[in-house]
Design a protein around this motif. Structure first.
Motif, PDB file in Angstrom:
ATOM      1  N   PHE A   1       0.014   5.879  -3.959  1.00  0.00           N
ATOM      2  CA  PHE A   1       0.355   4.517  -3.547  1.00  0.00           C
ATOM      3  C   PHE A   1       1.677   4.504  -2.789  1.00  0.00           C
ATOM      4  CE2 PHE A   1       1.799   5.199  -7.879  1.00  0.00           C
ATOM      5  CZ  PHE A   1       3.113   4.746  -7.878  1.00  0.00           C
ATOM      6  N   ASP A   2       1.810   3.473  -1.948  1.00  0.00           N
ATOM      7  CA  ASP A   2       3.028   3.277  -1.163  1.00  0.00           C
ATOM      8  C   ASP A   2       3.998   2.380  -1.912  1.00  0.00           C
ATOM      9  OD1 ASP A   2       1.743   4.654   0.868  1.00  0.00           O
ATOM     10  OD2 ASP A   2       1.643   2.950   2.247  1.00  0.00           O
ATOM     11  N   VAL A   3       5.279   2.606  -1.661  1.00  0.00           N
ATOM     12  CA  VAL A   3       6.339   1.701  -2.075  1.00  0.00           C
ATOM     13  C   VAL A   3       7.026   1.271  -0.783  1.00  0.00           C
ATOM     14  CG1 VAL A   3       8.521   1.474  -3.323  1.00  0.00           C
ATOM     15  CG2 VAL A   3       6.640   2.788  -4.334  1.00  0.00           C
ATOM     16  N   ASN A   4       6.952  -0.012  -0.486  1.00  0.00           N
ATOM     17  CA  ASN A   4       7.475  -0.531   0.774  1.00  0.00           C
ATOM     18  C   ASN A   4       8.932  -0.946   0.617  1.00  0.00           C
ATOM     19  OD1 ASN A   4       7.841  -1.583   3.291  1.00  0.00           O
ATOM     20  ND2 ASN A   4       6.525  -3.354   2.992  1.00  0.00           N
ATOM     21  N   LEU A   5       9.810   0.043   0.623  1.00  0.00           N
ATOM     22  CA  LEU A   5      11.249  -0.196   0.526  1.00  0.00           C
ATOM     23  C   LEU A   5      11.981   0.748   1.460  1.00  0.00           C
ATOM     24  CD1 LEU A   5      11.693  -0.501  -3.344  1.00  0.00           C
ATOM     25  CD2 LEU A   5      11.977  -2.334  -1.670  1.00  0.00           C
ATOM     26  N   GLY A   6      13.200   0.410   1.782  1.00  0.00           N
ATOM     27  CA  GLY A   6      14.017   1.249   2.640  1.00  0.00           C
ATOM     28  C   GLY A   6      14.999   2.064   1.829  1.00  0.00           C
TER      29      GLY A   6
ATOM     30  N   VAL B   1       7.246   6.447  -0.177  1.00  0.00           N
ATOM     31  CA  VAL B   1       8.191   5.371   0.139  1.00  0.00           C
ATOM     32  C   VAL B   1       8.321   5.288   1.650  1.00  0.00           C
ATOM     33  CG1 VAL B   1      10.548   4.532  -0.123  1.00  0.00           C
ATOM     34  CG2 VAL B   1       9.448   5.744  -2.024  1.00  0.00           C
ATOM     35  N   THR B   2       7.937   4.143   2.219  1.00  0.00           N
ATOM     36  CA  THR B   2       8.049   3.953   3.669  1.00  0.00           C
ATOM     37  C   THR B   2       8.071   2.472   4.022  1.00  0.00           C
ATOM     38  OG1 THR B   2       7.139   4.533   5.836  1.00  0.00           O
ATOM     39  CG2 THR B   2       5.540   4.057   4.088  1.00  0.00           C
TER      40      THR B   2
ATOM     41  N   VAL C   1       7.650  11.128  -1.896  1.00  0.00           N
ATOM     42  CA  VAL C   1       7.874  11.414  -0.479  1.00  0.00           C
ATOM     43  C   VAL C   1       8.440  10.166   0.182  1.00  0.00           C
ATOM     44  CG1 VAL C   1       6.792  12.171   1.658  1.00  0.00           C
ATOM     45  CG2 VAL C   1       5.877  12.962  -0.529  1.00  0.00           C
ATOM     46  N   CYS C   2       9.515  10.345   0.945  1.00  0.00           N
ATOM     47  CA  CYS C   2      10.125   9.238   1.690  1.00  0.00           C
ATOM     48  C   CYS C   2      10.106   9.602   3.173  1.00  0.00           C
ATOM     49  CB  CYS C   2      11.563   9.015   1.252  1.00  0.00           C
ATOM     50  SG  CYS C   2      11.769   8.693  -0.506  1.00  0.00           S
TER      51      CYS C   2
ATOM     52  N   THR D   1       3.890   9.787  13.370  1.00  0.00           N
ATOM     53  CA  THR D   1       4.002   8.723  12.373  1.00  0.00           C
ATOM     54  C   THR D   1       4.815   9.183  11.166  1.00  0.00           C
ATOM     55  OG1 THR D   1       2.031   9.362  11.136  1.00  0.00           O
ATOM     56  CG2 THR D   1       1.704   7.884  13.042  1.00  0.00           C
ATOM     57  N   ALA D   2       5.153   8.228  10.322  1.00  0.00           N
ATOM     58  CA  ALA D   2       5.833   8.545   9.065  1.00  0.00           C
ATOM     59  C   ALA D   2       4.974   9.477   8.218  1.00  0.00           C
ATOM     60  CB  ALA D   2       6.151   7.261   8.307  1.00  0.00           C
ATOM     61  N   THR D   3       3.670   9.272   8.227  1.00  0.00           N
ATOM     62  CA  THR D   3       2.772  10.133   7.456  1.00  0.00           C
ATOM     63  C   THR D   3       2.735  11.543   8.023  1.00  0.00           C
ATOM     64  OG1 THR D   3       1.449   8.204   6.872  1.00  0.00           O
ATOM     65  CG2 THR D   3       0.439  10.337   6.511  1.00  0.00           C
TER      66      THR D   3
END
Length: 151
Positions: A107-112, A79-80, A138-139, A51-53
């Motif tokens: 917290f997550d940032v939902n961007l590409g 960021v994911t 972290v991206c 996974t991304a994590t």
């Protein structure tokens, strides 16, 4: 207050592909034009079940070994666009895996593509406001699981 990036680390999966492998699946594409316009020559492919994590954890652990004590981290911005779950956030999962303190914001940032720049701005704002002193940005994404070879 002065802010600085103290270190950068990365993780790349073992599997990769280049334009030639895409050319086999898409013979009508001009791979040279795509590579010139995007700057992408090699794409790294996350392993099945990775996974991304998982990838973020590997990069963050390398970083923490070189520059920081986990107890000094005040925030974690992840960021994911390919989070592990809808809830909990991937940042909270990563916070636990890295053994960051419970008071560490996560917290997550939902961007590409623009996510890194937005993450930097958020991190800078947290530090400028005096809310935090040191953090991790972290991206990580697993786009290869969602995008077909013909896209």
């Amino acid at each position: 207050m002065k802010m600085a990036i103290n270190a950068i680390e990365y993780f790349l999966p073992a599997d990769s592909e280049n334009g030639r492998s895409l050319q086999i699946d898409n013979p009508e594409w001009c791979i040279e034009d795509i590579e010139e316009k995007t700057g992408i020559v090699t794409r790294y492919i996350s392993a099945p079940g990775q996974t991304a994590t998982d990838m973020a954890e590997l990069a963050a652990k390398k970083l923490l070994c070189t520059i920081a004590n986990a107890a000094d981290i005040d925030f974690l911005i992840f960021v994911t666009q390919s989070p592990d779950y809808a809830l909990p956030t991937s940042a909270c999962i990563l916070q636990a895996r890295l053994s960051l303190k419970a008071s560490c914001m996560a917290f997550d940032v939902n961007l590409g593509c623009s996510g890194y720049v937005y993450g930097l701005a958020i991190a800078g704002g947290l530090m400028e406001a005096g809310i935090a002193r040191q953090g991790l940005l972290v991206c990580s994404d697993t786009y290869s699981k969602y995008i077909t070879k013909s896209d």
